[in-house]
Design a protein around this motif. Sequence first.
Motif, PDB file in Angstrom:
ATOM      1  N   LEU A  47       4.692   0.420  -6.191  1.00 50.72           N
ATOM      2  CA  LEU A  47       4.808  -0.805  -5.401  1.00 50.72           C
ATOM      3  C   LEU A  47       3.736  -0.930  -4.317  1.00 50.72           C
ATOM      4  CD1 LEU A  47       8.693  -1.055  -5.016  1.00 50.72           C
ATOM      5  CD2 LEU A  47       7.207  -2.384  -6.544  1.00 50.72           C
ATOM      6  N   SER A  51       1.606  -4.261  -3.857  1.00 47.35           N
ATOM      7  CA  SER A  51       1.823  -5.094  -2.667  1.00 47.35           C
ATOM      8  C   SER A  51       0.516  -5.345  -1.925  1.00 47.35           C
ATOM      9  CB  SER A  51       2.860  -4.460  -1.744  1.00 47.35           C
ATOM     10  OG  SER A  51       2.375  -3.268  -1.166  1.00 47.35           O
ATOM     11  N   ASP A  52      -0.455  -4.446  -2.084  1.00 51.30           N
ATOM     12  CA  ASP A  52      -1.766  -4.622  -1.455  1.00 51.30           C
ATOM     13  C   ASP A  52      -2.695  -5.519  -2.274  1.00 51.30           C
ATOM     14  OD1 ASP A  52      -1.074  -2.993   0.663  1.00 51.30           O
ATOM     15  OD2 ASP A  52      -2.008  -1.197  -0.195  1.00 51.30           O
ATOM     16  N   GLY A  56      -0.305  -9.793  -5.805  1.00 48.14           N
ATOM     17  CA  GLY A  56       0.612  -8.766  -6.296  1.00 48.14           C
ATOM     18  C   GLY A  56       0.405  -8.448  -7.756  1.00 48.14           C
ATOM     19  N   ARG A 102       2.770  -7.276 -12.473  1.00 49.07           N
ATOM     20  CA  ARG A 102       2.964  -8.170 -11.336  1.00 49.07           C
ATOM     21  C   ARG A 102       4.162  -7.720 -10.503  1.00 49.07           C
ATOM     22  NH1 ARG A 102       1.134 -12.936  -9.860  1.00 49.07           N
ATOM     23  NH2 ARG A 102       0.268 -13.470 -11.904  1.00 49.07           N
ATOM     24  N   LEU A 103       3.969  -7.718  -9.209  1.00 49.51           N
ATOM     25  CA  LEU A 103       5.044  -7.453  -8.266  1.00 49.51           C
ATOM     26  C   LEU A 103       5.945  -8.686  -8.228  1.00 49.51           C
ATOM     27  CD1 LEU A 103       6.086  -5.526  -6.020  1.00 49.51           C
ATOM     28  CD2 LEU A 103       4.591  -6.755  -4.449  1.00 49.51           C
ATOM     29  N   PRO A 105       9.243 -10.968  -6.675  1.00 52.29           N
ATOM     30  CA  PRO A 105       9.796 -11.156  -5.325  1.00 52.29           C
ATOM     31  C   PRO A 105      10.780 -10.040  -4.939  1.00 52.29           C
ATOM     32  CG  PRO A 105       9.742 -13.249  -6.488  1.00 52.29           C
ATOM     33  CD  PRO A 105       9.361 -12.195  -7.489  1.00 52.29           C
ATOM     34  N   ARG A 108       8.668  -7.047  -4.007  1.00 55.77           N
ATOM     35  CA  ARG A 108       8.076  -7.221  -2.674  1.00 55.77           C
ATOM     36  C   ARG A 108       9.129  -7.004  -1.596  1.00 55.77           C
ATOM     37  NH1 ARG A 108       3.417  -8.188  -0.971  1.00 55.77           N
ATOM     38  NH2 ARG A 108       2.646  -9.195  -2.852  1.00 55.77           N
ATOM     39  N   GLU A 112       8.877  -4.030   1.209  1.00 53.68           N
ATOM     40  CA  GLU A 112       8.896  -4.446   2.622  1.00 53.68           C
ATOM     41  C   GLU A 112      10.085  -3.845   3.362  1.00 53.68           C
ATOM     42  OE1 GLU A 112       8.564  -8.724   2.554  1.00 53.68           O
ATOM     43  OE2 GLU A 112       6.397  -8.631   2.135  1.00 53.68           O
TER      44      GLU A 112
END
Length: 159
Positions: A47, A51-52, A56, A102-103, A105, A108, A112
Amino acid sequence: MAGPRWLDEREALVWRRYVDTQRELLGALERQNFRDSGLSGAEYAVLVPLSDAEDGLLRARELGLELDWDRSRLSHQIRRMEKRGLVSREECEADARGSMIRLTPEGRAAIEAAAPSHVEHVRRYFFDVLSVKEQEILSTVFDRVLGRLAEDKSTKDPC
């Protein structure tokens, strides 16, 4: 041909302390991360670069290189994370043989939520016990070791 260059007592002690520290530190961070967020160390590792990344999204091959994981390990991990809704796999428009990761939601939100506790524990177990000077020394040492590893990797693996 010369024999092995054995470690002397001081070198063996330093090496054992490094290996023990790495194992214990990574284990503590993984256990804490899982308790606080429910993410495994492998999930967290995947992740972070996603995320960077812009949007994503990373090519699976790039993600595997960044993590230094082989294709099989990455594929199995991504499959588990897809089932949890943390990532999704997409076709690569530029190359039909590749795939994009793909990250989501949910992914993410998970990273977070996990990051503040992770950073706090990195600080507690690592940075809080080191002076600024010691951090600078370690940075220099790590750069030098990584440089040697990169040199050897580039001469042995031209691809």
